[in-house]
Design a protein around this motif. Structure first.
Motif, PDB file in Angstrom:
ATOM      1  N   LYS A   3       0.832  -1.196   0.000  1.00  0.00           N
ATOM      2  CA  LYS A   3       0.000   0.000   0.000  1.00  0.00           C
ATOM      3  C   LYS A   3       0.870   1.251   0.000  1.00  0.00           C
ATOM      4  CE  LYS A   3      -4.226  -1.580   2.174  1.00  0.00           C
ATOM      5  NZ  LYS A   3      -5.160  -1.362   3.274  1.00  0.00           N
ATOM      6  N   TRP A   4       1.963   1.224   0.741  1.00  0.00           N
ATOM      7  CA  TRP A   4       2.861   2.374   0.821  1.00  0.00           C
ATOM      8  C   TRP A   4       3.467   2.663  -0.550  1.00  0.00           C
ATOM      9  CZ3 TRP A   4       8.062   3.343   0.036  1.00  0.00           C
ATOM     10  CH2 TRP A   4       8.511   4.564   0.487  1.00  0.00           C
ATOM     11  N   MET A   6       2.220   1.856  -3.484  1.00  0.00           N
ATOM     12  CA  MET A   6       1.165   2.351  -4.369  1.00  0.00           C
ATOM     13  C   MET A   6       0.820   3.799  -4.038  1.00  0.00           C
ATOM     14  SD  MET A   6      -1.174  -0.935  -5.167  1.00  0.00           S
ATOM     15  CE  MET A   6      -2.124   0.023  -6.265  1.00  0.00           C
ATOM     16  N   ALA A   7       0.794   4.149  -2.749  1.00  0.00           N
ATOM     17  CA  ALA A   7       0.502   5.529  -2.352  1.00  0.00           C
ATOM     18  C   ALA A   7       1.604   6.468  -2.839  1.00  0.00           C
ATOM     19  CB  ALA A   7       0.349   5.627  -0.840  1.00  0.00           C
ATOM     20  N   ALA A   8       2.856   6.049  -2.730  1.00  0.00           N
ATOM     21  CA  ALA A   8       3.972   6.864  -3.192  1.00  0.00           C
ATOM     22  C   ALA A   8       3.899   7.052  -4.708  1.00  0.00           C
ATOM     23  CB  ALA A   8       5.298   6.243  -2.797  1.00  0.00           C
ATOM     24  N   ALA A   9       3.548   6.003  -5.434  1.00  0.00           N
ATOM     25  CA  ALA A   9       3.427   6.103  -6.890  1.00  0.00           C
ATOM     26  C   ALA A   9       2.275   7.025  -7.279  1.00  0.00           C
ATOM     27  CB  ALA A   9       3.225   4.721  -7.499  1.00  0.00           C
ATOM     28  N   ALA A  10       1.162   6.927  -6.571  1.00  0.00           N
ATOM     29  CA  ALA A  10       0.017   7.785  -6.851  1.00  0.00           C
ATOM     30  C   ALA A  10       0.353   9.245  -6.556  1.00  0.00           C
ATOM     31  CB  ALA A  10      -1.192   7.347  -6.040  1.00  0.00           C
ATOM     32  N   LYS A  29      -4.595   8.943   4.969  1.00  0.00           N
ATOM     33  CA  LYS A  29      -4.249   7.596   5.420  1.00  0.00           C
ATOM     34  C   LYS A  29      -4.957   6.515   4.619  1.00  0.00           C
ATOM     35  CE  LYS A  29      -2.879   8.960  10.007  1.00  0.00           C
ATOM     36  NZ  LYS A  29      -3.104   8.870  11.444  1.00  0.00           N
ATOM     37  N   ASP A  30      -6.062   6.863   3.947  1.00  0.00           N
ATOM     38  CA  ASP A  30      -6.755   5.866   3.128  1.00  0.00           C
ATOM     39  C   ASP A  30      -6.266   5.867   1.676  1.00  0.00           C
ATOM     40  OD1 ASP A  30      -7.903   8.209   2.270  1.00  0.00           O
ATOM     41  OD2 ASP A  30      -9.964   7.601   2.663  1.00  0.00           O
TER      42      ASP A  30
END
Length: 72
Positions: A3-4, A6-10, A29-30
């Motif tokens: 998840k981390w 993917m969040a960084a890529a987004a 956080k979501d």
């Protein structure tokens, strides 16, 4: 961990695609990315973060929901 990443890529994608429309990106956080105009302000009494969205509307979000605020 996944998840981390993917969040960084987004976040990187959001920052790259926004142009000059906002000054800050808030990561929640979501996993959502919120693009703001100007620097978000934190109300220490209530814990709310006030900001203007991309369209110039005033918004607030609970500070507990925000994981990062990054200057563009």
């Amino acid at each position: 961990m996944k998840k981390w990443v993917m969040a960084a890529a987004a976040l990187a994608m959001a920052v790259g695609l926004t142009g000059c429309s906002s000054d800050y990106v808030m990561a929640t956080k979501d996993g959502n990315m919120i693009l703001t105009q100007g620097k978000p302000e934190i109300d220490k009494d209530t814990g709310l973060i006030s900001y203007q969205d991309e369209k110039g509307n005033s918004r607030q979000i609970n500070g507990d929901q925000v994981s990062q605020v990054i200057e563009r």
